[in-house]
Design an enzyme around this catalytic site. Structure first.
Site, short mmCIF file in Angstrom:
data_model
loop_
_atom_site.label_atom_id
_atom_site.label_comp_id
_atom_site.label_asym_id
_atom_site.label_seq_id
_atom_site.Cartn_x
_atom_site.Cartn_y
_atom_site.Cartn_z
N ARG B 127 0.88 -1.13 -0.03
CA ARG B 127 -0.10 0.02 -0.06
C ARG B 127 0.85 1.42 -0.08
NH1 ARG B 127 -2.96 -2.72 4.03
NH2 ARG B 127 -4.68 -3.80 2.94
N LYS B 149 1.81 11.19 -11.45
CA LYS B 149 1.05 10.04 -12.34
C LYS B 149 1.95 8.91 -12.68
CE LYS B 149 -2.19 12.83 -15.22
NZ LYS B 149 -2.72 13.03 -16.70
N GLU B 191 7.76 18.99 -25.60
CA GLU B 191 6.95 19.28 -24.25
C GLU B 191 7.61 20.50 -23.44
OE1 GLU B 191 4.50 17.29 -22.93
OE2 GLU B 191 4.45 15.51 -24.57
N LYS B 233 4.66 22.98 -14.56
CA LYS B 233 4.15 22.01 -14.53
C LYS B 233 3.51 21.84 -13.08
CE LYS B 233 2.84 17.32 -15.56
NZ LYS B 233 3.29 15.87 -16.20
N GLU B 243 -6.74 16.41 -12.07
CA GLU B 243 -6.83 16.56 -13.41
C GLU B 243 -8.30 16.84 -13.71
OE1 GLU B 243 -5.63 14.49 -17.41
OE2 GLU B 243 -5.62 13.33 -15.88
N ARG B 247 -5.69 21.17 -15.48
CA ARG B 247 -4.52 20.32 -15.72
C ARG B 247 -4.81 20.07 -17.17
NH1 ARG B 247 -2.06 16.03 -11.86
NH2 ARG B 247 -0.49 14.88 -13.40
N ASN B 251 -2.42 19.49 -22.16
CA ASN B 251 -2.42 18.57 -23.42
C ASN B 251 -2.49 19.40 -24.48
OD1 ASN B 251 -2.58 15.98 -21.96
ND2 ASN B 251 -4.71 16.37 -21.47
N HIS B 254 -2.08 17.77 -27.81
CA HIS B 254 -2.30 16.34 -27.64
C HIS B 254 -3.53 15.83 -28.33
CE1 HIS B 254 1.09 16.93 -24.76
NE2 HIS B 254 0.93 15.69 -24.45
N HIS B 258 -2.61 12.78 -30.54
CA HIS B 258 -2.76 11.47 -30.60
C HIS B 258 -3.41 10.93 -31.73
CE1 HIS B 258 -3.22 11.98 -25.85
NE2 HIS B 258 -1.95 11.40 -26.15
N HIS B 271 6.00 10.24 -29.30
CA HIS B 271 5.04 11.15 -28.73
C HIS B 271 5.10 12.58 -28.98
CE1 HIS B 271 1.79 12.25 -26.07
NE2 HIS B 271 2.65 13.04 -25.31
#
Lengths: 367, 367
Positions: B127, B149, B191, B233, B243, B247, B251, B254, B258, B271
């Site tokens: 945990r 994340k 980025e 960030k 998010e 947040r 993107n 993106h 994507h 990416h």
């Protein structure tokens, strides 16, 4: 079961940023009111097992129906063996196959295994879904419904992989005890009894006066016992969410208990049965260390016996017993620490001289 | 690489209850100072991959050595395909086999895959363990080292299973870029460039004036770029840890990106390359919606080109492109939302008329 139909006891859990209510009462499961206020979503996914599902799934879906456009259900096989990687993957695969998104609400309908597994799936699917816990056993209602511990087992150990993830609602329906065996019910009572000595002298006295009412599953007595247990656990957890010393007092009876569980082979004794016997031992150790008067053991043992629980450990050998306690994950650097009672309603964490520990084990073991 | 040997830029991430520092500089990995203040434990377990390990593991262990009694290492195969259930189980099994306890510290030595996977293992083993992130790529240093994340992929989708779990320390060693290919380095720059338009007009100007220094991997310029990217960030994440809309501005580029990544087949475009081209498109959409002047696209496109990145999308078909954007998980109920720039340094989240979107795609696609 009588006297509390429809009525509800509420416990509010208030952790920073994560408040939720525990609804306690009879007939809550099929009542749409129980589900009011659960975060709105298009889909709810109920995770249950093949024993509980046939008994309570229909009621559960009836309660959920007005709140969700779609309700999906997955039933896993029943048993601790299925609190596994494989079951987790099965639930995750199911969620993906049904198109669950970040707003999907998971519902855990079952005992501790279903609660822990579903809670963990909710913790990790898309990095966290809301989940509602519907504990159907007494043990799950008074233990795993508070504290946010979720986990699966690993072949090498219980609860090795998990997360802290709080439910958004707990629905503790006392009607579910109607299908609970006497043995399971008593095992749940062991954890209820635990809360007295460690945190609330008055509750301990109340239990002593009401154990017979609990044993005949009187709804009013049960509602109070479940409510008070949740309140005490919530109080301990709120002060120490990430389990250091304070939270450890919840393990009263568990150090001796785990040795019993492991010694006889998992599944032979129920966890609650081992804890019950372990509490008698821990109480006696408290007495032998001069922390408590002799009568404390007598009274606790009597309460435990009246709850239909064992007060004598199986004879697994003294050396083996001590060794198993050492292996318990709560033991740090070989020093066994016990949860002891230093005053009725007040627990303390400390080690004890091994000879004394051996005396205690010997005194409470079957010949 | 010159000018910053030994010197350190620090970014302090300050989320409630979980503060940590990002150390940025050259030669940090093998420096025992970098590891000072990481929670004391008997054992550290370094998770790396078979490409990064041979290059940097020795230095890493040298830096760790004075702080831990035992250092264990596991190297996974390199590649996104190994950000999987199987790798997670492999790491968990390794931790159990080596007797890792709740105090064990995990170290993620590698790029985004190793960081995400190790972070997730740290999130769920017993945990939650402390973990140190040692991002060895520019992309990982400016993107995945902030925000907490962690995740693994599922055959049906990227990052489907994961958790929010903050590291206790991030060590961003700029020396690691020495072994980074030009293509990977440029992909990381995409980025970096992103942070200008969405949050900091001054940083955008700085990038415009320093892109050549960055391209020759000047340590001082790099330290500033990494530091400022992390700060921005961190600022966005601190305001919106879980998010939602805020947040989402991270993107930028993106949604178009994507579609490119998926359209050409994962792994064909990096990416960062797809995001670079996607940023040009999103910038143009901002212009066509009257939010920004025409020159913005020109300037951003020039910057991206000078960073060695593509500014024209592959021709995957207009209908297919739009369809892929719709399938993106950020799309809600069929309505595609774009991160657009409404002012240099200020992003906004909104939908756009489909004909306009199609115009944009057509204008930036190879014949």
């Amino acid at each position: 079961m009588a006297g509390l139909e429809g009525s509800i006891a509420l416990v509010s859990i208030d952790l920073p940023g994560r408040e939720y209510d525990i609804h306690i009462g009879s007939g809550l499961l099929g009542d749409v009111q129980s589900w009011r206020g659960v975060p709105a979503a298009a889909m709810a996914v109920v995770v249950t097992n093949e024993t509980v599902g046939p008994l309570y799934l229909e009621q559960c879906v009836r309660g959920l129906a007005p709140h969700f456009r779609r309700i999906e259900t997955i039933a896993l096989p029943d048993g601790e063996a299925f609190k596994s990687w494989e079951s987790l993957q099965k639930v995750i695969d199911f969620l993906i196959a049904r198109g669950a998104d970040r707003k999907t609400v998971l519902v855990a309908l079952g005992g501790g295994v279903i609660g822990d597994l579903t809670g963990f799936a909710a913790a990790v699917y898309m990095r966290g879904l809301a989940f509602v816990q519907v504990p159907t056993t007494l043990l799950a209602q008074v233990d795993s419904s508070v504290g946010g511990k979720t986990a699966i087992n690993h072949p090498s150990g219980k609860n090795m992989v998990g997360a802290f993830h709080q439910p958004v609602r707990v629905i503790s329906d006392l009607s579910c005890f109607e299908t609970l065996s006497a043995r399971e019910f008593s095992a749940g009572l062991a954890e209820v009894i635990k809360y007295g000595p460690i945190a609330d002298a008055q509750f301990f006295e109340w239990l002593d006066g009401n154990i017979e009412a609990l044993m005949r599953r009187d709804a009013e007595a049960l509602a109070h016992a479940v409510k008070r247990s949740c309140e005490i656990k919530a109080d301990v957890v709120a002060k120490d969410e990430r389990e250091s010393d304070l939270r450890a007092i919840l393990n009263f009876g568990h150090t001796f208990g785990h040795a019993i569980e492991t010694g006889v082979g998992y599944g032979q004794w129920l966890h609650g049965e081992a804890v019950a016997c372990g509490m008698v031992m821990a109480a006696d150790l408290s007495v032998r260390l001069g922390l408590m008067p002799e009568q404390f053991v007598t009274k606790l043992r009597s309460l435990i016996e009246r709850a239909g629980l064992p007060v004598r450990a199986p004879n697994i050998g003294l050396d083996r017993f001590v060794e198993l306690m050492r292996l318990d994950k709560k033991a740090e650097a070989g020093d066994i620490r016990f949860v002891l009672i230093e005053q009725l309603g007040k627990a303390v964490l400390r080690s004890a001289p091994e000879p004394l520990v051996r005396e205690v084990i010997a005194a409470h073991t079957e010949a």
